[in-house]
Design a protein around this motif. Sequence first.
Motif, PDB file in Angstrom:
ATOM      1  N   ILE A  70       0.832  -1.208   0.000  1.00 27.95           N
ATOM      2  CA  ILE A  70       0.000   0.000   0.000  1.00 27.95           C
ATOM      3  C   ILE A  70       0.868   1.259   0.000  1.00 27.95           C
ATOM      4  CG2 ILE A  70      -1.650   1.323   1.386  1.00 27.95           C
ATOM      5  CD1 ILE A  70      -2.744  -1.338   2.420  1.00 27.95           C
ATOM      6  N   PRO A  71       0.606   2.243  -0.866  1.00 29.97           N
ATOM      7  CA  PRO A  71      -0.515   2.373  -1.805  1.00 29.97           C
ATOM      8  C   PRO A  71      -0.107   2.219  -3.261  1.00 29.97           C
ATOM      9  CG  PRO A  71       0.345   4.539  -1.358  1.00 29.97           C
ATOM     10  CD  PRO A  71       1.285   3.557  -0.671  1.00 29.97           C
ATOM     11  N   HIS A  72       0.956   1.464  -3.552  1.00 25.76           N
ATOM     12  CA  HIS A  72       1.586   1.502  -4.875  1.00 25.76           C
ATOM     13  C   HIS A  72       1.202   0.371  -5.829  1.00 25.76           C
ATOM     14  CE1 HIS A  72       3.945   4.648  -3.129  1.00 25.76           C
ATOM     15  NE2 HIS A  72       4.673   3.844  -2.368  1.00 25.76           N
ATOM     16  N   LYS A  73       0.341  -0.563  -5.411  1.00 23.94           N
ATOM     17  CA  LYS A  73       0.107  -1.752  -6.235  1.00 23.94           C
ATOM     18  C   LYS A  73      -0.538  -1.456  -7.583  1.00 23.94           C
ATOM     19  CE  LYS A  73      -0.136  -5.109  -2.458  1.00 23.94           C
ATOM     20  NZ  LYS A  73      -0.884  -6.241  -1.879  1.00 23.94           N
ATOM     21  N   LEU A 182     -24.057  -7.765   6.976  1.00 24.45           N
ATOM     22  CA  LEU A 182     -23.445  -8.839   6.202  1.00 24.45           C
ATOM     23  C   LEU A 182     -24.494  -9.864   5.791  1.00 24.45           C
ATOM     24  CD1 LEU A 182     -20.224  -9.686   8.267  1.00 24.45           C
ATOM     25  CD2 LEU A 182     -20.460  -8.055   6.387  1.00 24.45           C
ATOM     26  N   PRO A 183     -24.378 -10.399   4.573  1.00 23.51           N
ATOM     27  CA  PRO A 183     -25.195 -11.555   4.221  1.00 23.51           C
ATOM     28  C   PRO A 183     -24.532 -12.816   4.774  1.00 23.51           C
ATOM     29  CG  PRO A 183     -23.820 -10.952   2.377  1.00 23.51           C
ATOM     30  CD  PRO A 183     -23.554  -9.932   3.452  1.00 23.51           C
ATOM     31  N   PRO A 184     -25.246 -13.931   4.852  1.00 25.51           N
ATOM     32  CA  PRO A 184     -24.587 -15.190   5.228  1.00 25.51           C
ATOM     33  C   PRO A 184     -23.538 -15.543   4.177  1.00 25.51           C
ATOM     34  CG  PRO A 184     -26.982 -15.391   5.313  1.00 25.51           C
ATOM     35  CD  PRO A 184     -26.691 -14.098   4.619  1.00 25.51           C
ATOM     36  N   ALA A 185     -22.410 -16.102   4.606  1.00 30.86           N
ATOM     37  CA  ALA A 185     -21.349 -16.484   3.673  1.00 30.86           C
ATOM     38  C   ALA A 185     -20.440 -17.512   4.321  1.00 30.86           C
ATOM     39  CB  ALA A 185     -20.546 -15.264   3.239  1.00 30.86           C
ATOM     40  N   ARG A 186     -19.864 -18.370   3.496  1.00 29.35           N
ATOM     41  CA  ARG A 186     -18.929 -19.400   3.989  1.00 29.35           C
ATOM     42  C   ARG A 186     -17.578 -18.815   4.321  1.00 29.35           C
ATOM     43  NH1 ARG A 186     -16.217 -22.996   5.890  1.00 29.35           N
ATOM     44  NH2 ARG A 186     -16.041 -25.153   5.194  1.00 29.35           N
ATOM     45  N   LEU A 187     -17.206 -17.724   3.613  1.00 26.00           N
ATOM     46  CA  LEU A 187     -15.889 -17.114   3.792  1.00 26.00           C
ATOM     47  C   LEU A 187     -16.018 -15.604   3.807  1.00 26.00           C
ATOM     48  CD1 LEU A 187     -12.707 -17.334   3.787  1.00 26.00           C
ATOM     49  CD2 LEU A 187     -12.868 -17.245   1.276  1.00 26.00           C
ATOM     50  N   LEU A 188     -15.405 -14.976   4.794  1.00 27.46           N
ATOM     51  CA  LEU A 188     -15.306 -13.516   4.877  1.00 27.46           C
ATOM     52  C   LEU A 188     -13.835 -13.139   4.826  1.00 27.46           C
ATOM     53  CD1 LEU A 188     -16.274 -10.585   5.522  1.00 27.46           C
ATOM     54  CD2 LEU A 188     -16.124 -11.202   7.939  1.00 27.46           C
ATOM     55  N   VAL A 189     -13.469 -12.272   3.878  1.00 25.32           N
ATOM     56  CA  VAL A 189     -12.078 -11.856   3.709  1.00 25.32           C
ATOM     57  C   VAL A 189     -11.971 -10.350   3.886  1.00 25.32           C
ATOM     58  CG1 VAL A 189     -10.066 -11.822   2.180  1.00 25.32           C
ATOM     59  CG2 VAL A 189     -11.722 -13.705   2.020  1.00 25.32           C
ATOM     60  N   ASN A 190     -11.121  -9.905   4.813  1.00 20.44           N
ATOM     61  CA  ASN A 190     -10.806  -8.488   4.902  1.00 20.44           C
ATOM     62  C   ASN A 190      -9.570  -8.215   4.059  1.00 20.44           C
ATOM     63  OD1 ASN A 190     -10.569  -5.768   5.574  1.00 20.44           O
ATOM     64  ND2 ASN A 190      -9.286  -6.221   7.340  1.00 20.44           N
ATOM     65  N   ALA A 191      -9.786  -7.596   2.896  1.00 22.94           N
ATOM     66  CA  ALA A 191      -8.680  -7.257   2.000  1.00 22.94           C
ATOM     67  C   ALA A 191      -8.449  -5.747   1.978  1.00 22.94           C
ATOM     68  CB  ALA A 191      -8.979  -7.771   0.597  1.00 22.94           C
ATOM     69  N   SER A 192      -8.943  -5.070   2.987  1.00 24.80           N
ATOM     70  CA  SER A 192      -8.745  -3.625   3.112  1.00 24.80           C
ATOM     71  C   SER A 192      -7.653  -3.341   4.134  1.00 24.80           C
ATOM     72  CB  SER A 192     -10.047  -2.949   3.546  1.00 24.80           C
ATOM     73  OG  SER A 192     -10.286  -3.177   4.928  1.00 24.80           O
ATOM     74  N   ALA A 193      -7.317  -2.051   4.275  1.00 22.97           N
ATOM     75  CA  ALA A 193      -6.334  -1.648   5.287  1.00 22.97           C
ATOM     76  C   ALA A 193      -6.985  -1.426   6.643  1.00 22.97           C
ATOM     77  CB  ALA A 193      -5.626  -0.375   4.844  1.00 22.97           C
ATOM     78  N   LEU A 194      -8.301  -1.539   6.736  1.00 24.02           N
ATOM     79  CA  LEU A 194      -8.997  -1.330   8.000  1.00 24.02           C
ATOM     80  C   LEU A 194      -8.547  -2.377   9.022  1.00 24.02           C
ATOM     81  CD1 LEU A 194     -12.587  -0.556   6.693  1.00 24.02           C
ATOM     82  CD2 LEU A 194     -10.947   1.065   7.669  1.00 24.02           C
ATOM     83  N   GLY A 195      -8.238  -1.903  10.208  1.00 22.34           N
ATOM     84  CA  GLY A 195      -7.733  -2.784  11.248  1.00 22.34           C
ATOM     85  C   GLY A 195      -6.224  -2.783  11.344  1.00 22.34           C
ATOM     86  N   MET A 196      -5.555  -2.249  10.309  1.00 19.83           N
ATOM     87  CA  MET A 196      -4.096  -2.157  10.324  1.00 19.83           C
ATOM     88  C   MET A 196      -3.651  -1.075  11.295  1.00 19.83           C
ATOM     89  SD  MET A 196      -1.512  -1.302   7.134  1.00 19.83           S
ATOM     90  CE  MET A 196      -2.133  -2.672   6.160  1.00 19.83           C
ATOM     91  N   LYS A 197      -2.492  -1.256  11.873  1.00 24.12           N
ATOM     92  CA  LYS A 197      -1.938  -0.254  12.775  1.00 24.12           C
ATOM     93  C   LYS A 197      -1.895   1.100  12.087  1.00 24.12           C
ATOM     94  CE  LYS A 197       2.104   0.642  15.718  1.00 24.12           C
ATOM     95  NZ  LYS A 197       3.445   0.152  16.132  1.00 24.12           N
ATOM     96  N   GLY A 198      -2.466   2.114  12.737  1.00 25.96           N
ATOM     97  CA  GLY A 198      -2.501   3.445  12.171  1.00 25.96           C
ATOM     98  C   GLY A 198      -3.730   3.734  11.340  1.00 25.96           C
ATOM     99  N   GLN A 199      -4.559   2.701  11.097  1.00 26.16           N
ATOM    100  CA  GLN A 199      -5.787   2.864  10.321  1.00 26.16           C
ATOM    101  C   GLN A 199      -7.004   2.710  11.241  1.00 26.16           C
ATOM    102  OE1 GLN A 199      -5.700   3.577   6.991  1.00 26.16           O
ATOM    103  NE2 GLN A 199      -3.465   3.525   7.028  1.00 26.16           N
ATOM    104  N   ASP A 200      -8.171   3.050  10.723  1.00 21.66           N
ATOM    105  CA  ASP A 200      -9.395   2.855  11.489  1.00 21.66           C
ATOM    106  C   ASP A 200      -9.639   1.367  11.734  1.00 21.66           C
ATOM    107  OD1 ASP A 200      -9.859   5.580  11.509  1.00 21.66           O
ATOM    108  OD2 ASP A 200     -11.169   5.523   9.736  1.00 21.66           O
ATOM    109  N   GLU A 201     -10.323   1.062  12.820  1.00 18.28           N
ATOM    110  CA  GLU A 201     -10.688  -0.321  13.102  1.00 18.28           C
ATOM    111  C   GLU A 201     -11.771  -0.793  12.137  1.00 18.28           C
ATOM    112  OE1 GLU A 201      -9.514  -2.546  15.099  1.00 18.28           O
ATOM    113  OE2 GLU A 201      -8.098  -1.317  16.231  1.00 18.28           O
ATOM    114  N   LEU A 202     -11.777  -2.089  11.886  1.00 22.08           N
ATOM    115  CA  LEU A 202     -12.850  -2.695  11.104  1.00 22.08           C
ATOM    116  C   LEU A 202     -13.831  -3.316  12.088  1.00 22.08           C
ATOM    117  CD1 LEU A 202     -14.225  -3.652   8.550  1.00 22.08           C
ATOM    118  CD2 LEU A 202     -12.673  -5.611   8.499  1.00 22.08           C
TER     119      LEU A 202
END
Length: 275
Positions: A70-73, A182-202
């Motif tokens: 982040i943020p160059h990809k 959230l809808p029901p789902a078998r898999l939940l993936v957090n692919a955001s920066a939320l929850g990362m140190k220095g970022q807002d909590e998810l």
Amino acid sequence: MTDRSTGLPYAEVIGDPIAHSKSPVIHNFWLEKLGIKAEYRMFHVKPDELEGYIASRRDDPDWRGCNVTIPHKLAVMDHVSDPGNVHASIGAMNTVAKAENGELFGTNTDAGGFFAPISDVPLKNQDVIVIGAGGAAQAVLFALSRIEVGSVTIINRNVLKASALLARFGLKGQALEHGSALPPARLLVNASALGMKGQDELIVDLSPLPDDAIVYDLVYAPLKTSLLKAARARGLETIDGLSMLIGQAAVAFEIFFDQAPPLEHDELLRKLLLK
């Protein structure tokens, strides 16, 4: 942006911020185990410095490549060649390396790294939730599109961007704003920066998920994110960010140093990363 030369072959990880990165620990652990005289380091590159960074490494004979975070990809794709057509497939690069002719090229090892820890989970026709729509999310969506999952819900601040990604990867589903139930789902993936140190909590309500759901957080700093803590409190299976980090690093390591990493030491490596 400053530099330091040691005269050894080297690779590095670039991003903004970058101090949280565990990639140097992983790669230097493998280099030591294999007895390779080289190093891997982190390098802070701000968005307006990316072009200059790439130019400075192009003619450096000791530079083997870099991992891109982040943020160059997305932006890095404008500065290197794309022999694997990553731009059209995944749409983001997380690895840049130097070919034998000196040309810099980009690729993506995130998709394989993401899929490795869930490769034995039967996800065909199963519903999935992905939080985020950036470079990491695009690698996740690319992987999901290859295993014929069911409906995919993307949760993102920009719903139009999320909807466009569903179409791009040929996935059926929906795009929702942050804060939506959230809808029901078998898999939940957090692919955001939320929850990362220095970022807002998810913060999400996991109650709609079934008891056999898996919660997978790509964030690894901190390793025990609020999302994973909430999932464990509910008794759900969890996968932390180290799993993907090590998986994608293994592919990049072989690109940089022409040797496969010694994966037989993964248990020791994980203990080292957890310190």
